[in-house]
Scaffold this motif. Structure first.
Motif, PDB file in Angstrom:
ATOM      1  N   GLY A  42       0.880  -1.134  -0.002  1.00 26.27           N
ATOM      2  CA  GLY A  42       0.013   0.011   0.002  1.00 26.27           C
ATOM      3  C   GLY A  42       0.907   1.154   0.044  1.00 26.27           C
ATOM      4  N   SER A  91      -3.114   0.522  -4.423  1.00 33.82           N
ATOM      5  CA  SER A  91      -3.792   1.432  -3.517  1.00 33.82           C
ATOM      6  C   SER A  91      -3.346   2.850  -3.729  1.00 33.82           C
ATOM      7  CB  SER A  91      -3.517   0.840  -1.928  1.00 33.82           C
ATOM      8  OG  SER A  91      -3.731  -0.237  -1.929  1.00 33.82           O
ATOM      9  N   ARG A 104      -5.794   5.669  -4.721  1.00 32.32           N
ATOM     10  CA  ARG A 104      -6.006   7.091  -3.743  1.00 32.32           C
ATOM     11  C   ARG A 104      -6.019   8.379  -4.549  1.00 32.32           C
ATOM     12  NH1 ARG A 104      -2.191   5.582  -0.709  1.00 32.32           N
ATOM     13  NH2 ARG A 104      -0.546   7.082  -1.303  1.00 32.32           N
ATOM     14  N   ALA A 128      -8.572   3.959   0.421  1.00 33.35           N
ATOM     15  CA  ALA A 128      -7.400   3.352  -0.254  1.00 33.35           C
ATOM     16  C   ALA A 128      -6.217   3.531   0.531  1.00 33.35           C
ATOM     17  CB  ALA A 128      -7.479   3.987  -1.680  1.00 33.35           C
ATOM     18  N   ARG A 129      -6.181   4.564   1.145  1.00 36.16           N
ATOM     19  CA  ARG A 129      -4.992   5.106   1.863  1.00 36.16           C
ATOM     20  C   ARG A 129      -4.607   4.147   3.212  1.00 36.16           C
ATOM     21  NH1 ARG A 129      -0.942   5.207   4.213  1.00 36.16           N
ATOM     22  NH2 ARG A 129       0.312   7.125   5.155  1.00 36.16           N
ATOM     23  N   GLY A 141      -5.192   0.986   2.872  1.00 26.38           N
ATOM     24  CA  GLY A 141      -4.810  -0.198   1.992  1.00 26.38           C
ATOM     25  C   GLY A 141      -6.198  -1.123   2.123  1.00 26.38           C
ATOM     26  N   ARG A 142      -7.519  -0.735   1.920  1.00 28.02           N
ATOM     27  CA  ARG A 142      -8.473  -1.661   1.789  1.00 28.02           C
ATOM     28  C   ARG A 142      -9.177  -2.087   0.389  1.00 28.02           C
ATOM     29  NH1 ARG A 142      -8.907  -5.248   5.733  1.00 28.02           N
ATOM     30  NH2 ARG A 142     -11.110  -5.187   5.043  1.00 28.02           N
ATOM     31  N   VAL A 143      -8.450  -1.797  -0.557  1.00 32.10           N
ATOM     32  CA  VAL A 143      -8.954  -1.863  -1.968  1.00 32.10           C
ATOM     33  C   VAL A 143      -8.028  -3.059  -2.436  1.00 32.10           C
ATOM     34  CG1 VAL A 143      -9.832   0.470  -2.088  1.00 32.10           C
ATOM     35  CG2 VAL A 143      -7.424   0.084  -2.803  1.00 32.10           C
ATOM     36  N   ARG A 144      -8.455  -3.848  -3.501  1.00 30.94           N
ATOM     37  CA  ARG A 144      -7.845  -4.692  -4.072  1.00 30.94           C
ATOM     38  C   ARG A 144      -8.386  -4.735  -5.748  1.00 30.94           C
ATOM     39  NH1 ARG A 144     -10.104 -10.455  -2.067  1.00 30.94           N
ATOM     40  NH2 ARG A 144     -12.447  -9.957  -2.463  1.00 30.94           N
ATOM     41  N   PRO A 175      -7.088  -6.411   1.385  1.00 30.28           N
ATOM     42  CA  PRO A 175      -6.158  -6.126   0.425  1.00 30.28           C
ATOM     43  C   PRO A 175      -5.385  -7.244  -0.302  1.00 30.28           C
ATOM     44  CG  PRO A 175      -5.540  -5.653   2.450  1.00 30.28           C
ATOM     45  CD  PRO A 175      -6.644  -6.128   2.672  1.00 30.28           C
TER      46      PRO A 175
END
Length: 358
Positions: free
Chosen positions: A29, A36, A40, A232-233, A235-238, A324
């Protein structure tokens, strides 16, 4: 932590997070070109762009005499528009149905997230709606504007931005956090069409000017984009899975949404030049008033639809519903690592596993 991460002697244990990939996800991230970081960056730019457009709308439609005159003509022109008059006269229950739909929308937003056990994302979606409403209230009370009084001499309260549209579109765009990834386009697209209808109803009844609805759409887009940038900061996106086959379940909603955005913005901008040339004082031509009303309706619907499409485009192939992605390395480390025991997880350490994480 991964199976080949041994606790350091005398150190404090770190609990495993995100499917035992917390360390790799944190490193990924923060990488300059990570997934990420890209998400972001574009959501943050969308937030800043929405704030800039909101400033332009506020300066043009609230602070200038021409913008205020156009907004007043659009509200007055609803009586000269036979289509709006007929709909409101033949369907008086629309007022109650609009209020009921807003209540049901709030319940549905929370219920979907709780049923799917996405408690953190549900709280984030609800927080985004509350934040958008708070920003709307602050703008209504404290944004500088000329003092307007009615015929009785009482101060007319400001409707910039529209609370109803903020709530409706906040619910629609907040659904991106709680609905499944594969049905996101269909659900969010249909909800955005409903939010655009709520905004059109408030203009037809004279509760709000077109600029109020446009500003509400921009406020919600800015708040939701900023919220996604924070997610996204963290790190909860993939990356979202690619769809296979020709079937695209989101087309029944996104195609009408795209047509509404193109037709609304195109027709509104085309009529705007004629409707801005209003005389400085009454009486006004009923034809000009009717054109001003239809121009405002078109612009408001187009901006609301464009806000939904913009958010869907920002989250294209982005999944916020899940842990993530694991951090992966290439080069000689991977070649020396062999086949790890964590499935597809690839780590930077060799096969002997005799190492410590400080």
């Amino acid at each position: 932590m991964a199976s080949y991460d041994r606790l350091r002697t005398g150190g404090s244990p770190r609990p495993p997070k995100n499917a035992d990939t917390w360390w790799y996800a944190a490193v990924a991230g923060e990488a300059a070109g990570s997934f990420s970081t890209r998400v972001r960056t574009r959501t943050r730019r969308a937030c800043l762009g929405a704030v800039l457009l909101l400033t332009v709308v506020y300066a043009g439609l609230v602070l200038t005499a021409t913008g205020r005159r156009w907004g007043d003509a659009a509200v007055t022109g609803r009586r000269a528009d036979p289509a709006a008059v007929t709909v409101l006269r033949e369907h008086p229950s629309l007022a109650g149905a609009t209020t009921l739909s807003l209540v049901l929308g709030c319940v549905a937003l929370v219920a979907v997230g709780l049923i799917r056990k996405r408690y953190v994302l549900t709280g984030a979606a609800a927080g985004g709606v509350v934040t958008a409403l708070a920003v709307t209230g602050l703008l209504q009370w404290y944004a500088p504007r000329p003092r307007t009084v009615d015929t009785a001499g009482a101060l007319v309260p400001s409707g910039f931005p529209s609370v109803q549209t903020t709530l409706a579109l906040g619910i629609a765009l907040g659904l991106v956090l709680v609905v499944p990834y594969r049905s996101r386009a269909l659900v969010v697209g249909a909800a955005t069409l409903w939010a655009a209808a709520v905004g059109a109803y408030t203009i037809a009844t004279g509760q709000h000017r077109p600029g109020d609805v446009i500003a509400a759409a921009l406020v919600v887009l800015a708040v939701t984009s900023g919220l996604l940038a924070v997610i996204a900061r963290k790190g909860r996106v993939r990356p979202g899975p690619r769809r296979r086959g020709p079937a695209l379940p989101g087309l029944p909603a996104t195609v009408p949404l795209a047509l509404l955005a193109l037709a609304g913005l195109g027709a509104g901008l085309w009529l705007l030049g004629d409707t801005l040339a209003l005389p400085a004082a009454a009486p006004y031509d009923p034809v000009q008033l009717r054109l001003a009303h239809r121009c405002g309706q078109a612009l408001a619907a187009g901006v609301a639809a464009a806000a939904g499409l913009t958010l869907l485009a920002l989250l294209r192939r982005v999944d916020v519903d899940g842990p993530p992605a694991a951090y992966r390395l290439g080069g000689p480390f991977v070649e020396a690592a062999g086949v790890p025991h964590d499935g597809d997880l690839v780590g930077p350490f060799t096969e002997d596993r005799d190492h410590e994480i400080s």
